[in-house]
Design an enzyme around this catalytic site. Structure first.
Site, PDB file in Angstrom:
ATOM      1  N   GLU A  98      16.653  -4.240  61.531  1.00 44.37           N
ATOM      2  CA  GLU A  98      16.284  -4.858  60.547  1.00 44.37           C
ATOM      3  C   GLU A  98      17.846  -4.630  60.179  1.00 44.37           C
ATOM      4  O   GLU A  98      17.897  -5.783  58.848  1.00 44.37           O
ATOM      5  CB  GLU A  98      15.342  -3.982  59.912  1.00 44.37           C
ATOM      6  CG  GLU A  98      14.491  -3.918  59.711  1.00 44.37           C
ATOM      7  CD  GLU A  98      13.810  -4.957  60.255  1.00 44.37           C
ATOM      8  OE1 GLU A  98      14.214  -6.761  59.678  1.00 44.37           O
ATOM      9  OE2 GLU A  98      12.573  -5.787  60.990  1.00 44.37           O
ATOM     10  N   HIS A 101      19.340  -8.363  60.805  1.00 47.91           N
ATOM     11  CA  HIS A 101      19.646  -9.426  60.093  1.00 47.91           C
ATOM     12  C   HIS A 101      20.240  -9.356  59.037  1.00 47.91           C
ATOM     13  O   HIS A 101      20.953 -10.176  58.745  1.00 47.91           O
ATOM     14  CB  HIS A 101      17.872  -9.288  59.609  1.00 47.91           C
ATOM     15  CG  HIS A 101      16.544  -9.433  60.607  1.00 47.91           C
ATOM     16  ND1 HIS A 101      16.954 -10.625  61.308  1.00 47.91           N
ATOM     17  CD2 HIS A 101      15.794  -9.299  61.370  1.00 47.91           C
ATOM     18  CE1 HIS A 101      16.232 -10.135  62.452  1.00 47.91           C
ATOM     19  NE2 HIS A 101      15.115 -10.048  62.043  1.00 47.91           N
ATOM     20  N   HIS A 105      22.870 -12.355  58.206  1.00 46.06           N
ATOM     21  CA  HIS A 105      22.918 -13.058  56.806  1.00 46.06           C
ATOM     22  C   HIS A 105      24.515 -13.029  56.554  1.00 46.06           C
ATOM     23  O   HIS A 105      25.387 -14.325  56.204  1.00 46.06           O
ATOM     24  CB  HIS A 105      22.361 -12.560  56.387  1.00 46.06           C
ATOM     25  CG  HIS A 105      22.052 -12.861  54.869  1.00 46.06           C
ATOM     26  ND1 HIS A 105      21.748 -12.319  53.438  1.00 46.06           N
ATOM     27  CD2 HIS A 105      22.652 -14.081  54.217  1.00 46.06           C
ATOM     28  CE1 HIS A 105      21.870 -13.471  52.634  1.00 46.06           C
ATOM     29  NE2 HIS A 105      22.111 -14.216  52.994  1.00 46.06           N
TER      30      HIS A 105
END
Length: 227
Positions: A98, A101, A105
């Site tokens: 996670e 990600h 970004h």
């Protein structure tokens, strides 16, 4: 019963079921294996975030089994309760994924940007597509069916674009937890098994979407020829 129908049936129904079984069984197995670092998922996430200059991203606990996710709008990494509080190989792998990600970004990873841009369009088109598909099939209107196929294709593109996003996040996750010394020796192999099982659910979803789109295109082709 034709072989093509059996293959279609297997992919549409059995592949997603197998993928769900695989991710749950693999997760449960390695959720029982305590990581040698002794770090909880929340601590692992915080360590990786801080190591990558992402102090502005928060790590919070979320409700639900395997409800782990990253929200780019709020810059929050949400981890399910067991992963947030416990120090397991499975929790370490998922927390790192996670955060992967979040790193995507920050670095404006192209596939992630494309997927985010597709989200609102894909949500609307996927919901509306089957209305036109059903009207086209039952009313024998090829134009309506074609419109439904076009809308459905947007959702298929979204599923396909999701694959590199998820695989890249897993790759980043492994690089981070290995380089930071969070996992060692056999744990690396176990963490990869958790991430590979999770990735299979996205592969299954993409395969089902592509196969269903192909089936509808074949129906449209046959309908057009008969007109």
């Amino acid at each position: 019963m034709s072989y093509s129908f059996l293959i279609y049936f297997a992919v549409i129904l059995l592949l997603p079921l197998y993928a769900q079984f695989k991710v749950k069984s693999t997760y449960k197995k390695y959720a029982k294996v305590r990581s040698t670092s002794g770090m909880t998922g929340a601590q692992v996430a915080r360590l990786i975030l801080d190591s990558n200059g992402l102090q502005d991203v928060k790590v919070v606990e979320s409700r639900g089994f395997l409800s782990d996710h990253y929200n780019p709008m709020t810059k929050i990494v949400a981890l399910s309760s067991s992963n947030y509080h416990e120090a397991s190989v499975a929790g370490t792998a998922i927390a790192a994924h996670e955060v992967g990600h979040a790193i995507q970004h920050k670095e404006a990873y192209s596939f992630l940007k494309f997927r985010h841009a597709l989200v609102p369009v894909a949500n609307i088109s996927s919901n509306a597509s089957w209305i036109f598909v059903l009207i086209g099939i039952f009313a024998n209107l090829s134009g309506m069916l074609l419109l439904g196929i076009a809308l459905l294709a947007i959702g298929v593109v979204f599923q396909i674009v999701t694959l590199p996003v998820e695989f890249n996040a897993s790759s980043r996750a492994m690089n981070q937890i290995v380089s930071l010394g969070v996992i060692r020796n056999e744990e690396e192999k176990h963490a990869k098994k958790v991430l590979n099982a999770a990735a299979m659910t996205y592969v299954a979803a993409a395969a089902v979407a592509v196969l269903e789109l192909t089936r509808l295109i074949l129906i449209y082709t046959g309908m057009s020829r008969s007109e």
